[in-house]
Design an enzyme around this catalytic site. Structure first.
Site, PDB file in Angstrom:
ATOM      1  N   GLU A 183      25.910  29.244 -11.905  1.00  0.00           N
ATOM      2  CA  GLU A 183      26.740  30.030 -12.701  1.00  0.00           C
ATOM      3  C   GLU A 183      26.296  31.423 -12.732  1.00  0.00           C
ATOM      4  OE1 GLU A 183      27.135  28.070 -16.464  1.00  0.00           O
ATOM      5  OE2 GLU A 183      27.145  26.030 -15.635  1.00  0.00           O
ATOM      6  N   GLU A 236      22.230  21.441 -19.897  1.00  0.00           N
ATOM      7  CA  GLU A 236      21.689  22.321 -21.142  1.00  0.00           C
ATOM      8  C   GLU A 236      21.093  21.068 -22.181  1.00  0.00           C
ATOM      9  OE1 GLU A 236      24.803  24.625 -22.499  1.00  0.00           O
ATOM     10  OE2 GLU A 236      24.770  25.586 -20.247  1.00  0.00           O
TER      11      GLU A 236
HETATM   12  O1  G3I Z   1      42.249  26.797 -24.136  1.00  0.00           O
HETATM   13  C1  G3I Z   1      41.951  27.198 -25.236  1.00  0.00           C
HETATM   14  C2  G3I Z   1      43.152  27.905 -25.485  1.00  0.00           C
HETATM   15  O2  G3I Z   1      44.346  26.880 -25.783  1.00  0.00           O
HETATM   16  C3  G3I Z   1      43.100  28.547 -27.040  1.00  0.00           C
HETATM   17  O3  G3I Z   1      44.400  29.282 -27.213  1.00  0.00           O
HETATM   18  C4  G3I Z   1      42.031  29.666 -26.804  1.00  0.00           C
HETATM   19  C5  G3I Z   1      41.786  30.550 -28.243  1.00  0.00           C
HETATM   20  O4  G3I Z   1      40.293  30.678 -28.304  1.00  0.00           O
HETATM   21  O5  G3I Z   1      40.856  28.761 -26.411  1.00  0.00           O
HETATM   22  C6  G3I Z   1      40.856  28.171 -25.357  1.00  0.00           C
HETATM   23  O6  G3I Z   1      39.867  27.348 -25.095  1.00  0.00           O
HETATM   24  C7  G3I Z   1      38.649  28.213 -24.637  1.00  0.00           C
HETATM   25  C8  G3I Z   1      38.043  27.916 -23.320  1.00  0.00           C
HETATM   26  O7  G3I Z   1      36.901  28.662 -22.782  1.00  0.00           O
HETATM   27  C9  G3I Z   1      39.201  28.253 -22.023  1.00  0.00           C
HETATM   28  O8  G3I Z   1      39.528  29.447 -22.035  1.00  0.00           O
HETATM   29  C10 G3I Z   1      37.446  28.140 -25.593  1.00  0.00           C
HETATM   30  O9  G3I Z   1      37.874  28.429 -26.991  1.00  0.00           O
HETATM   31  C11 G3I Z   1      36.462  28.662 -25.107  1.00  0.00           C
HETATM   32  O10 G3I Z   1      35.084  28.342 -25.938  1.00  0.00           O
HETATM   33  C12 G3I Z   1      35.850  28.184 -23.723  1.00  0.00           C
HETATM   34  O11 G3I Z   1      34.731  29.076 -23.321  1.00  0.00           O
HETATM   35  C13 G3I Z   1      34.239  28.395 -22.044  1.00  0.00           C
HETATM   36  C14 G3I Z   1      32.597  27.988 -22.485  1.00  0.00           C
HETATM   37  O12 G3I Z   1      31.959  27.628 -21.353  1.00  0.00           O
HETATM   38  C15 G3I Z   1      32.880  26.855 -23.679  1.00  0.00           C
HETATM   39  O13 G3I Z   1      33.023  25.621 -23.006  1.00  0.00           O
HETATM   40  C16 G3I Z   1      34.129  29.526 -20.973  1.00  0.00           C
HETATM   41  O14 G3I Z   1      35.602  29.786 -20.679  1.00  0.00           O
HETATM   42  C17 G3I Z   1      32.965  29.150 -19.931  1.00  0.00           C
HETATM   43  O15 G3I Z   1      32.833  30.053 -19.012  1.00  0.00           O
HETATM   44  C18 G3I Z   1      31.808  28.448 -20.558  1.00  0.00           C
HETATM   45  O16 G3I Z   1      31.126  28.198 -19.562  1.00  0.00           O
HETATM   46  C19 G3I Z   1      29.588  27.773 -19.625  1.00  0.00           C
HETATM   47  C20 G3I Z   1      29.393  26.375 -18.676  1.00  0.00           C
HETATM   48  O17 G3I Z   1      30.368  25.318 -19.002  1.00  0.00           O
HETATM   49  C21 G3I Z   1      28.059  25.974 -19.255  1.00  0.00           C
HETATM   50  N1  G3I Z   1      27.062  26.929 -19.139  1.00  0.00           N
HETATM   51  C22 G3I Z   1      27.368  28.221 -19.904  1.00  0.00           C
HETATM   52  C23 G3I Z   1      28.820  28.823 -19.406  1.00  0.00           C
HETATM   53  C24 G3I Z   1      28.972  30.015 -20.144  1.00  0.00           C
HETATM   54  O18 G3I Z   1      29.105  29.711 -21.512  1.00  0.00           O
END
Ligand code: G3I
Length: 386
Positions: A272, A167
């Protein structure tokens, strides 16, 4: 014919189609019960899915079994992101990523690494010195090199392909003003690829982004990857994330982007894939994880279940896309879904928390949706160039 009988008849016909292509794994992997998308599309491309501890630690046994049945390549939804694997300057935490890689190896899957250099999910300390001041270019390059060589080096020969930079582009195709860009300059991208290549010369290296089916951003990706190739950087493929809506972008636009990337001489991965049916909560398309919007009932219309009419529309949309993928199968190495079942999707929480989303091929009970059958049908169609 009951739903179950219909499914059995379809499975049998899919088996015939897959088996008549006479690929080795389809016949060795055993009974039709073991057949999945990986078999249906075996002669075209790999079919993959993003997974989390629930699947790779087999905490949800049925969900993990579905992954093994259906997919032959996996991506880590989160566990190889910087904030998880390298949370503090002197501390790497490889425990979750090790389990992810072990799951892929146990099941003979093509294992993807995601992602080395991104502006999101990277701790603030990465860009600061011990006094909290911005790092110099040289110091940030050294930190990037250490991270990439440590992470890629650990899984050398085991993780087969890396989303090296994720990105990096704005919607208009210019380079995004990330901390990487501000501190290092535009060559941070070439440097990241160079460090990854040094760490594992055999690994496939990818540039990965969303909204690449829109002309300005697609053209920006073409310019970026062309300039990397011109510098001798071994970019194997462009990853088009494919976080799509029901009607946008058009299948024709998806086709154009695949062809524009293939014309560069690189391969294309659909990395994705999901299709968001829910009402738009912001004016933005794509997958900018920083977007947020407040909940409201009108934004969550199908909390109690998706109407048949929408299931059908989703199935048609997936079918149209897979027709494009099949027509371009010589350029496409894999098609990866971003999540296993609707219940697992990030789209239940983005950009509005707590919605009930239906973007994938498996429902919340892990059953195959109409879209699954529609996609499978495409493998049996004669090839038509759209
Ligand atoms: O692991 C913590 C957990 O300990 C905590 O209790 C919880 C509370 O919010 O958060 C957890 O972390 C989250 C993580 O996903 C695991 O579930 C983060 O807040 C959350 O922001 C994170 O979201 C991910 C996002 O990327 C940001 O990294 C999504 O699961 C994931 O599907 C998404 O994937 C991205 C690709 O990497 C790049 N392209 C876009 C795609 C969709 O956004």
């Amino acid at each position: 014919m009951t739903h179950r009988h219909l499914r059995a008849a379809l499975a049998a016909s899919l088996c015939l189609a897959a088996c008549s292509r006479a690929t080795s794994t389809a016949s060795v992997s055993g009974t039709p019960k073991d057949q999945g998308l990986k078999d249906t599309f075996r002669s075209a491309f790999l079919v993959g899915v993003a997974i989390a501890p629930k699947q790779f630690e087999e905490l949800d046994v049925a969900n993990a079994a579905l992954v093994k049945r259906e997919f032959n390549t996996i991506s880590p939804e989160n566990v190889l992101k910087w904030v998880i694997v390298h949370p503090q300057p002197d501390r790497y935490d490889f425990a979750p990523a090790d389990k992810y890689v072990a799951f892929g190896e146990r099941n003979g899957m093509f294992i993807i690494g995601h992602t080395l250099v991104w502006h999101s999910q990277v701790p603030a300390w990465v860009f600061q010195d011990a006094q909290g001041q911005p790092l110099t270019r040289d110091a940030l390059l050294a930190r990037m090199k250490d991270h990439i060589q440590t992470v890629v080096g650990r899984y050398k020969g085991r993780i087969k392909g890396w989303d090296v930079v994720n990105e990096a582009l704005n919607e208009d195709g210019t380079l995004r003003e990330t901390q990487w860009m501000k501190i290092i300059g535009p060559d941070y991208i070439a440097k990241a690829f160079q460090f990854a290549h040094e760490a594992d010369p055999a690994a496939e290296l990818y540039y990965n982004d969303y909204n690449l089916d829109y002309a300005a951003k697609r053209d920006g990706a073409v310019r970026l990857v062309k300039s990397l190739l011109d510098q001798g950087i071994p970019v194997k493929a462009i990853g088009s994330q494919e976080h799509l809506k029901l009607t946008t972008p058009s299948a024709a636009a998806v086709d154009s982007s695949i062809k524009a990337f293939a014309a560069l001489g690189v391969h294309v991965n659909m990395t994705e894939l999901d299709i968001d049916l829910l009402p738009p909560a912001t004016r933005n398309t794509g997958a900018d994880v920083s977007l947020r919007a407040g909940p409201s009932p009108s934004l969550n219309p199908w909390a109690a279940g998706l109407p048949d009419s929408m299931q059908t529309k989703l199935a048609r949309r997936y079918q149209d896309l897979f027709r494009v993928y099949m027509a371009n199968k010589d350029a496409i190495d894999r098609v990866t879904f971003w999540g296993v079942s609707d219940g697992d999707s990030w789209l239940n929480g983005w950009p509005v928390p707590g919605r009930t989303s239906y973007p994938l091929l498996f429902d919340r009970q892990l059953g195959k949706k109409a879209a699954y059958e529609a996609v499978s049908e495409v493998a049996k169609e004669p090839r038509v160039v759209p």
